[in-house]
Structures are given as C-alpha cells and as structure tokens.
Design a protein around this motif. Structure first.
Motif, PDB file in Angstrom:
ATOM      1  N   UNK A 260      -2.381   0.695   3.034  1.00  0.00           N
ATOM      2  CA  UNK A 260      -2.833   1.860   3.144  1.00  0.00           C
ATOM      3  C   UNK A 260      -1.920   2.955   4.069  1.00  0.00           C
ATOM      4  N   UNK A 261      -1.449   2.681   4.815  1.00  0.00           N
ATOM      5  CA  UNK A 261      -0.185   3.388   5.643  1.00  0.00           C
ATOM      6  C   UNK A 261       0.813   3.994   4.482  1.00  0.00           C
ATOM      7  N   UNK A 262       1.276   3.053   3.785  1.00  0.00           N
ATOM      8  CA  UNK A 262       2.344   3.269   2.924  1.00  0.00           C
ATOM      9  C   UNK A 262       1.897   4.351   1.771  1.00  0.00           C
ATOM     10  N   UNK A 263       0.453   4.178   1.240  1.00  0.00           N
ATOM     11  CA  UNK A 263       0.153   5.061   0.213  1.00  0.00           C
ATOM     12  C   UNK A 263      -0.196   6.618   0.899  1.00  0.00           C
ATOM     13  N   UNK A 264      -0.674   6.646   2.335  1.00  0.00           N
ATOM     14  CA  UNK A 264      -0.693   7.840   2.890  1.00  0.00           C
ATOM     15  C   UNK A 264       0.682   8.431   2.923  1.00  0.00           C
TER      16      UNK A 264
END
Length: 440
Positions: A260-264
């Motif tokens: 999720x961090x990478x997507x954000x």
C-alpha cells in the motif's frame, strides 16, 4: 547539555553562538575498537552489542570544515555494516585515511562516530569556509571528497580519496555534533522538520544518481523501472524519482502494508515477493523466478523493464539481470544480502544488457536532489523517530528488515516537529507530500 547546544535550541543569534565555547566532548553513537572481534564465531551479529552512546572527545576543525550542531540524524544500512564489522571493520577505513597525515590523522581513533545523514545548525566554520555561516540551517551530503584531486572536478564520486562520510570517516552524524567539509553542506528545506530533513540526503541523492544522472541509468520519460524494496528508504525515493521523471515505477515489496505504501508513493504496479517464487542466488532458480516476474510485468504493464533498480544484492541480482529487457540496464548501489553475486551471463551478453555501478552522489547531483526536496517534489521517507540513546535498537530493526522507509534519530532536538520555518509551503503541500509514511 552544554551551553552551546542550549543556545542553539533557544534560537540564539550567530553572534551569541560564536561567543560560546565549543565543548571538550559530546554525546555520540560510536563503535569501539576493542569490540571488533566480539562476533567471532557467532551467526547473529546483533548490532545492539556494539553501538554505544556516550561521550567522545571533540576534534579540532580543519580550515575547510564546519562544526554542525546536529538536531537530527537518520539510520542507513551502512550503520549496520559498521556495527557488524563487515565486510571489514570500519577502523581500517579510518587508519587508511589517517595515513595521508595532517588533518586526516585525527580520524584514526579507538572510537568511530558513525552516521551518514544529518540536519542541524552551523556553530563553527574553518578559516577557509566561504559559503556557509554560523547559524545556517543545513543538511549534510554524504560524499566526502578530495577537492585537490583533478578527477573530483569532473565527478566527485570518481576521486581516489572519495569516502562515505560517517562510514569511511570519523565524527559522523549520529551525535550531538558533527564535523563536515563545507563542500558537503546544503540548505535545509524550510518546510521540513529536522528529522524529516535529516532522512533525505544519502538515500535521495543515491537514487537520483542511479536513475536520473547521465552517470547512472539516465532514465527517460516512459521508461519502465523495476524497483526492489519500493517501500524502503532507498526504494521509496526511487519510486518518487521515476514518477517525477515520467517513468513507470514497478515496485517489489514483501508485505501487504508495504504494498500500500508503494502504491501511495506512485507505483503503477506493485508485486509481492511471494508471488515471484523463490528468491535465490542460485542462477537456475533466479531464471525461473525471473520468468514469473517478467510475466507479471508484461501482463500488467505491457513490456519488460528498461531499468532495474538494484540494491538488495546477492538474493535478487540474478533475477534482476534476467528481468531487464533486451538492451536494458541494471543499476546497483549496494548488496544488503551479500556481495558475491551470481547470475546466468547469457542473459546479459546475448541480450546486450549492461550493469552500472553507482555510489552516492556528487555535490551537483546532491544539490539537484535537494532542490526537488526544497520545492516539495520529493517527500521525506521518514517512518519512525527514535532518540539518540535508542540508536542500537533502531539499527537492529533495520538489520532484521523490520522497518519501512527511514528511521530518524533525534540528537539535540528534544522533540519531533521542530525546525520548520516555512509553514505556508508545508500547509500547501499537505502531509502526504511532506512525510507520507509518518502516522497522521
């Protein structure tokens, strides 16, 4: 706390700072030479056993150096290498440097003050320093270069005496004070706190050189870039650089939270390492895993990576060589899982790929990186903040890959959130473009 540090914290004027004495010793996270053999025969080289926090003597300043009162610092993987005494004890670096004689001799001590990131206030400047003054708010670039080496004036990273500050030199950033060459200093981004700013120089500059610089992969708009550890400190800056430059970031991570961090951060595709199969240095296994990885990327993005952003090392390098497209580039700056890389060379030479070694950033590359940070185009990858006394525990978390982003360390700053002087820009950007990994 000494009088000079107290004056810095109170926001005293440059004239007041100049009139106060420099303390004879200061608190610092450091290694001791008597501990070098402590891990002999042990499988688990627990860095908490070797990182000490205590007083060390204050060195004299050379004419081209500056004394920075360190408000905050940050941890990098080189702190783990130093504290494990691998691949060799850092005291060997200090002895080698000291052989130059003169001011370099100060670095050969029975202690090594570690840390390659810092943000703080200039409290002293050597007689040869022109571009910074007492009272300036600065961040420290990592490259410690020899300005009398002709090669340095073409590319500071190519000089024979180039060193990683706080790793191959003494008096680094995990301390109340740090000794820094004037050629390492950059203005601190005014909208960031001390700890947010301290996290940026090493990793952000390294990512810039690896990806954007003509000395690295020289990324172009539309390039597909595969980024290992896309939610980590280095990988997180890489995602932002690729996104800003019109590339297509593809991240590999190890958990749902990191995904999720990478997507954000801007990844167009995030791949869980578990979906690739076995991550192994064995070339045959690497090819099989590389085929799975390539299939996922082609199905979702439509083409293989132009660039693979490598820093994991032994475990992933064979996969990286396989996964890059024909004529593609693997750019590497480290090997946290081991330095001895094995790969099937047929997929390199017969498909005309190239491997580029990259290390740190020269001052101009670091200045360009800092400009992006100052303008709010690159966010701090700060994810956690610890006091200086807890550096050992924080380094252990990095050693065990039990962290995300970067861990900041408060040195003289008593609490997080200090040092912000441009609240208007900070408010305009919003928290997701300042330090997106920090809890709201």
């Amino acid at each position: 706390m000494d009088a000079l540090a107290e004056a810095v914290l109170s926001g005293a004027s440059p004239d007041v700072l100049k009139g106060l004495p420099v303390p004879a010793e200061y608190m610092a996270a450091h290694l001791r030479i008597e501990d070098v053999d402590i891990f002999s025969g042990l499988a688990d080289k627990d860095v908490r056993k070797t990182i000490r926090v205590g007083p060390v003597p204050m060195p004299e300043l050379a004419p081209d150096e500056v004394l920075v009162a360190v408000m905050a610092s940050a941890l990098n993987y080189n702190t783990v290498w130093s504290a494990k005494f691998e691949p060799m004890p850092s005291f060997g670096f200090l002895r080698h440097y000291a052989k130059q004689g003169g001011w370099a001799a100060r670095h050969d001590q029975p202690f090594h003050v570690i840390g390659s990131d810092a943000a703080g206030v200039v409290v002293r400047a050597g007689t040869g320093v022109r571009n910074v003054r007492i009272g300036d708010h600065v961040v420290v670039a990592t490259a410690h270069v020899d300005d009398q080496d002709p090669v340095t004036h073409n590319d500071g990273m190519m000089g024979a005496e180039q060193r990683a500050w706080g790793f191959e030199t003494n008096f680094g950033g995990l301390a109340a004070y740090a000794v820094v060459r004037a050629s390492q200093l950059l203005p601190k981004a005014a909208h960031l706190s001390w700890e947010e700013a301290a996290c940026n120089p090493l990793c952000a500059g390294t990512a810039y050189r690896m990806l954007i610089s003509e000395r690295g992969a020289n990324m172009r708009q539309g390039d597909v870039v595969l980024i290992w550890g896309a939610a980590g400190g280095l990988g997180g800056y890489a995602v932002q650089m690729v996104r800003n430059g019109g590339g297509i970031p593809v991240g590999v991570v190890g958990s749902d939270k990191k995904a999720q961090i990478a997507r954000d951060l801007g990844c167009e595709l995030v791949i869980d390492r578990r979906d690739i199969g076995e991550i192994s240095a064995d070339p045959e296994v690497a090819v099989k895993s590389g085929k799975r990885l390539g299939k996922i990327i082609r199905e979702e993005i439509g083409e293989d990576p132009n660039i693979v952003f490598e820093h994991v090392g032994r475990d992933t390098f064979g996969i990286s060589v396989f996964a890059a497209r024909r004529g593609g580039t693997i750019v590497t700056c480290g090997s946290s899982t081991g330095y001895q890389h094995t790969f099937d060379n047929r997929y390199l030479w017969m498909r005309l790929k190239k491997i580029i070694g990259s290390h740190g950033a020269n001052l101009y590359e670091q200045w360009q990186t800092n400009r992006l940070i100052q303008r709010g185009r690159v966010a701090s990858m700060l994810s956690d903040v610890r006091p200086l006394e807890s550096v050992g525990e924080a380094a252990r978390a990095i050693q065990n890959n039990a962290h995300m982003g970067k861990i900041g360390v408060l040195c003289l700053a008593p609490t997080p959130g200090l040092g912000i002087t441009d609240t208007a820009l900070r408010d305009r950007l919003g928290s997701d473009r300042v330090a997106p990994l920090m809890p709201a």
